[in-house]
Write a protein that holds these residues in place. Structure first.
Motif, PDB file in Angstrom:
ATOM      1  N   UNK A  27     -32.662 -21.974  55.467  1.00  0.00           N
ATOM      2  CA  UNK A  27     -33.168 -20.706  56.002  1.00  0.00           C
ATOM      3  C   UNK A  27     -32.021 -19.911  56.630  1.00  0.00           C
ATOM      4  N   UNK A  28     -31.282 -20.550  57.516  1.00  0.00           N
ATOM      5  CA  UNK A  28     -30.199 -19.851  58.210  1.00  0.00           C
ATOM      6  C   UNK A  28     -29.121 -19.405  57.230  1.00  0.00           C
ATOM      7  N   UNK A  29     -28.753 -20.268  56.288  1.00  0.00           N
ATOM      8  CA  UNK A  29     -27.719 -19.907  55.311  1.00  0.00           C
ATOM      9  C   UNK A  29     -28.146 -18.710  54.471  1.00  0.00           C
ATOM     10  N   UNK A  30     -29.417 -18.664  54.091  1.00  0.00           N
ATOM     11  CA  UNK A  30     -29.928 -17.565  53.260  1.00  0.00           C
ATOM     12  C   UNK A  30     -29.721 -16.225  53.959  1.00  0.00           C
ATOM     13  N   UNK A  31     -30.035 -16.165  55.237  1.00  0.00           N
ATOM     14  CA  UNK A  31     -29.944 -14.877  55.932  1.00  0.00           C
ATOM     15  C   UNK A  31     -28.521 -14.565  56.399  1.00  0.00           C
ATOM     16  N   UNK A  32     -27.730 -15.599  56.704  1.00  0.00           N
ATOM     17  CA  UNK A  32     -26.323 -15.342  57.022  1.00  0.00           C
ATOM     18  C   UNK A  32     -25.622 -14.765  55.795  1.00  0.00           C
TER      19      UNK A  32
END
Length: 902
Positions: free
Chosen positions: A10-15
């Motif tokens: 999740x975090x990687x997708x938005x970063x």
């Protein structure tokens, strides 16, 4: 896919999409509306409201959230957790509906190899707010969802807010279809067990006001800009990606269930719903408790501390009902650490503290359960034997008062026994106890507390007080208490900010101490406790020392570093400056007492005292105020005794012998057979006293009487400074006198006469000003009568008058105006901003208006409602006062409307 991988994706997708990764905030935020953070967007609220400029346009986070209103429902269903992780992406004016839908859809449906979750697009549904045509169109355009997989819902389902005033907006929710095995078809509207919500996209565009439910609140207006706030439940996504039936089966919660099942005689998922609920309670509450402790909360009796204590006690209670009698908390905390540590490394690094707090609460509560369970069983059996089904309020109160059973535990145990509880009777007894405690708190701070936890130490013998002879003492820790419950260890959990109070009350009992416990009018010493040997890093500030049962010294402390363990040898030390000032204050009290008796005679009997460093107050039985001469004589005699440098002697003797010597005792006080006598200057002062004192009277320093006053019928009070505080006070007085003499251009000895002359001149000028102001007001009143408006055939004068006018001024004016309105119906209403924030108002009606049914008594209430006040009076003249000047104009308008209706 493991939960930690779900978070990372999740975090990687938005970063990758340009968002700034923001760490989770603590579950404790400085927000008076929230006990705990309950939504992913809480830390961003100031950005949404435009109160602060965000340092980024877009952000992403996985926020720790806790929702506790329905703790009792945990485990009964498999969908609710008190702690959950809310993954979110946020836009502060950068993108809106289109961007949010594109980003969510790509993460959910992209393949695992491409960094997504790999959900089948054919199993995803969406809901939109009932009038949001734009969102429905975007779902069709971006995701290719057919219209039949997009459902419209009302405010209760698809309009989001935190439940309190703040940002809000319509939302669009994404659901996953788990298939026909989970219920009927028809989308989320038909069945939310089959169609499970996994993501909520909130189109944050408005600000809400107060309200009572999800769909009953006022929309105050638009936010400064349109924002995006989304929330994806990590646990629900894990449930789907790990192909388990519910969140209790995922990798974060199932290990806790398994560790309990390995110890319990009855397993999980064996067809016993009550047992399954208990397993789920333990799993849910264990990780919630670990997170709360990790963020700095300790068990207590109020607020967050009470929630934590309740969670831990429900764990222990549930384990016992499963047949686990041995301590289990350490194993549970370790399991939570291992499961949650990859996402929350602080649970690993801070594990020792988290574990100690949880285990200490288990130890304390087990003692409570062992002692109280028999009493409950006896009470329950007696209730059934009497043919009743309701446990009395007095029984519930006895469990609470004697054994510390919280009422919710009694309710649970009663329900399991097939009984109800008279909660109203219990709460009435609690209220009565609080009233008694409040009245008695000044004299005995422990009078209302549950002292059963201290009983073992009280029975073991008194604390040895070494403070008469030494300031530093080696001592052994006999007991540690947190919020009145005994624990084996207490450690530093962070010092509160200035002006804040620690969440929990920590108390340490030693076998011997040099720190004086509050008694005899002398407040307690302050000082430090420091560890020795292996515990040398331990340090605590002693803020207060109280006595229990007049023998046990209890040190109330703030732990500043390290940890204190029962049985440790530590060093207790008095703050030397504090003790010096305290002895000056206490010995000064004896001097003032002796001086009072010399001036007033033996009828001036002590009625109470309080002394602290540099200050004393002394209450005595006496009728009438002291004269200036008497006050001066008392001060002079006390200072002559100081200058005489009397030796201060203390000795122990039999009570009868002490009284025969003429030693003064406090009336009504119970003394032991052997007492301590403090002698200052031989016959000058001889009193029974257990306090600390100077060695010679000169060490008291100057005594300066501050004043004398009444504190009740036949009781007077004198107050004084001693020592350095006396010097400081005299220096301030001298500087004030010098300043006045300079301003008035007279010698210091002439200042009082010159001030008296100026005061008389000022009074005369104020009277003249009052006359002029009232004359001007009356002139304005005459003009007001001439300009009366006609409202419904009534001549009305409704005016805001000059600021500073009193109710008496307004009463005088309404009479003048009413007399000038003629014979027709007339009403006068005057209101003003008075002194000190008050808003006085007066209403008068003439006979013709009264004949039409108008009443000043009714009309004055209309004015009062608008200015947060009230009033009343007679039908022809009424008055009142409010406190909200901002409502004056609205009140006058409401009064006009009321007259027009009549």
């Amino acid at each position: 896919m493991q939960t930690h991988e779900i978070r990372k994706r999740f975090l990687d997708h938005f970063v990758t999409a340009g968002h700034t990764e923001v760490p989770s905030a603590s579950v404790i935020l400085d927000d008076p509306n929230l006990l705990f953070v309950n939504a992913g967007m809480v830390q961003f609220v100031p950005f949404f409201l435009g109160q602060r400029t965000p340092p980024y346009d877009t952000a992403t986070s996985v926020q720790k959230c806790i929702r506790t209103p329905d703790i009792d429902e945990v485990g009964i269903t498999t969908r609710h957790n008190t702690f959950f992780q809310m993954a979110g992406n946020f836009s502060f004016g950068a993108y809106f509906k289109r961007g949010a839908i594109e980003l969510a859809w790509s993460l959910l449906t992209n393949s695992v190899d491409d960094g997504g979750y790999g959900f089948d697009p054919e199993r995803l549904w969406a809901t939109v707010y009932y009038d949001d045509d734009e969102a429905e169109g975007l779902w069709q355009e971006i995701a290719g969802l057919p219209p039949e997989r997009i459902q419209r819902r009302g405010m209760a389902d698809n309009y989001w807010s935190m439940g309190i005033p703040g940002p809000c907006g319509p939302c669009s929710e994404i659901y996953y279809d788990r298939g026909p095995d989970y219920g009927i078809e028809g989308g989320p509207i038909a069945n939310e067990d089959r169609y499970i919500e996994i993501w909520n996209l909130v189109f944050m565009q408005n600000e809400r006001g107060e309200g009572t439910s999800k769909d009953d609140f006022e929309i105050l207006g638009p936010l400064p800009r349109k924002n995006i706030d989304t929330g994806m439940g990590i646990e629900r996504i894990a449930c789907l990606l790990q192909n388990v039936d519910n969140v209790y089966e995922i990798d974060l919660l199932r290990p806790v269930i398994d560790i309990v099942a390995a110890r319990a005689p009855r397993g999980y998922g064996q067809g016993n719903h009550a047992d399954d609920v208990r397993y789920r309670v333990i799993a849910d509450h264990s990780r919630t408790a670990a997170i709360i402790i990790g963020d700095g909360v300790t068990p207590g009796n109020e607020g967050r501390g009470y929630v934590l204590r309740r969670l831990l006690r429900r764990i222990i209670r549930a384990a016992k009902l499963l047949g686990v009698d041995d301590p289990i908390m350490a194993a549970l905390m370790a399991t939570v650490r291992d499961a949650m540590g990859p996402s929350y490394p602080e649970l690993v690094t801070d594990f020792d503290r988290i574990n100690r707090i949880a285990v200490a609460e288990e130890t304390a509560f087990n003692r409570t359960l062992d002692a109280g369970s028999k009493l409950f069983t006896d009470a329950a059996e007696a209730t059934r034997a009497a043919g009743k089904s309701v446990l009395t309020g007095s029984d519930a109160f006895a469990l609470h008062d004697t054994y510390g059973f919280p009422i919710d535990l009694t309710l649970e145990m009663a329900a399991e026994a097939g009984l109800a509880v008279d909660e109203l009777g219990f709460r009435e007894l609690m209220s009565e106890q609080r009233r008694r405690a409040k009245a008695d708190a000044a004299a005995r701070k422990h009078a209302h507390a549950d002292l059963s936890a201290y009983r073992e130490l009280v029975d073991a013998g008194p604390t040895e007080f070494t403070g008469f002879d030494e300031m530093t003492t080696q001592a052994r820790i006999l007991g540690i208490f947190v919020d009145g419950k005994r624990v084996p260890v207490v450690s530093h959990t962070g010092r509160p900010e200035p002006g804040e109070e620690s969440a929990s009350r920590v108390e340490i009992v030693l076998d011997r101490t040099p720190l004086y416990a509050e008694s005899g009018g002398q407040i307690a010493d302050v000082g430090t406790l420091t560890g020795t040997g292996a515990s040398s890093t331990a340090r605590a500030a002693v803020d207060d020392v109280q006595k229990i049962a007049k023998t046990l010294f209890v040190h109330r402390v703030t732990v500043e570093s390290g940890e204190f363990v029962e049985g440790d040898v530590i060093t207790a030390e008095v703050d030397h400056n504090w003790r010096r000032g305290a002895t000056q204050g206490h010995s000064g009290t004896h001097m003032v007492h002796a001086a009072l008796r010399q001036v007033l005679g033996p009828g001036a009997v002590q009625a109470g005292s309080l002394n602290r460093p540099g200050y004393l107050r002394f209450d005595f039985n006496w009728q009438g105020a002291l004269t200036e001469t008497q006050r001066a004589d008392i001060e002079q005699i006390a200072n002559e005794a100081v200058q005489a440098d009397f030796e201060v002697n203390t000795f122990l003797t039999e009570l009868d012998q002490a009284k025969a010597m003429g030693a003064m005792a406090l009336f009504g006080e119970a003394y032991p057979d052997r007492v301590r006598v403090v002698e200052i200057g031989g016959p000058f002062s001889l009193e029974l006293c257990g306090g600390t004192h100077v060695r010679n009277s000169a060490q008291i320093g100057p005594v300066t009487l501050l004043g004398e006053s009444s504190v009740g019928s036949g009781v007077r009070r004198v107050e004084a400074y001693v020592g350095l505080e006396s010097f400081k006070h005299l220096a301030r007085e001298r500087a004030l006198m010098a300043g006045l003499a300079s301003s008035l251009k007279v010698p210091s000895e002439e200042v009082p006469g010159r001030v008296a002359t100026l005061v008389e001149k000022l009074k005369t000028a104020e009277k003249e000003l009052d006359k002029a102001r009232l004359a001007n007001a009356r002139a304005a009143a005459a003009n007001a009568a001439a300009g009366a408006e006609s409202v419904g055939g009534v001549a009305l004068v409704a005016q805001r008058m000059a600021a500073g006018m009193s109710a008496a001024d307004l009463r005088s004016l309404v009479g003048d105006i009413r007399g000038k309105l003629g014979d027709g119906p007339g009403v006068v209403a005057l209101i003003a901003e008075g002194e000190g924030g008050s808003v006085p108002f007066v209403v008068a009606v003439n006979q013709a208006a009264a004949a039409r049914g108008l009443s000043a008594n009714d009309l004055v209430r209309v004015l009062g409602a608008a200015v947060d006040g009230r009033g009343g009076g007679k039908p022809d003249l009424a008055q009142g006062s409010g406190r909200n000047a901002a409502g004056i104009d609205a009140g006058l308008a409401a009064l006009r409307a009321e007259i027009a209706r009549d």
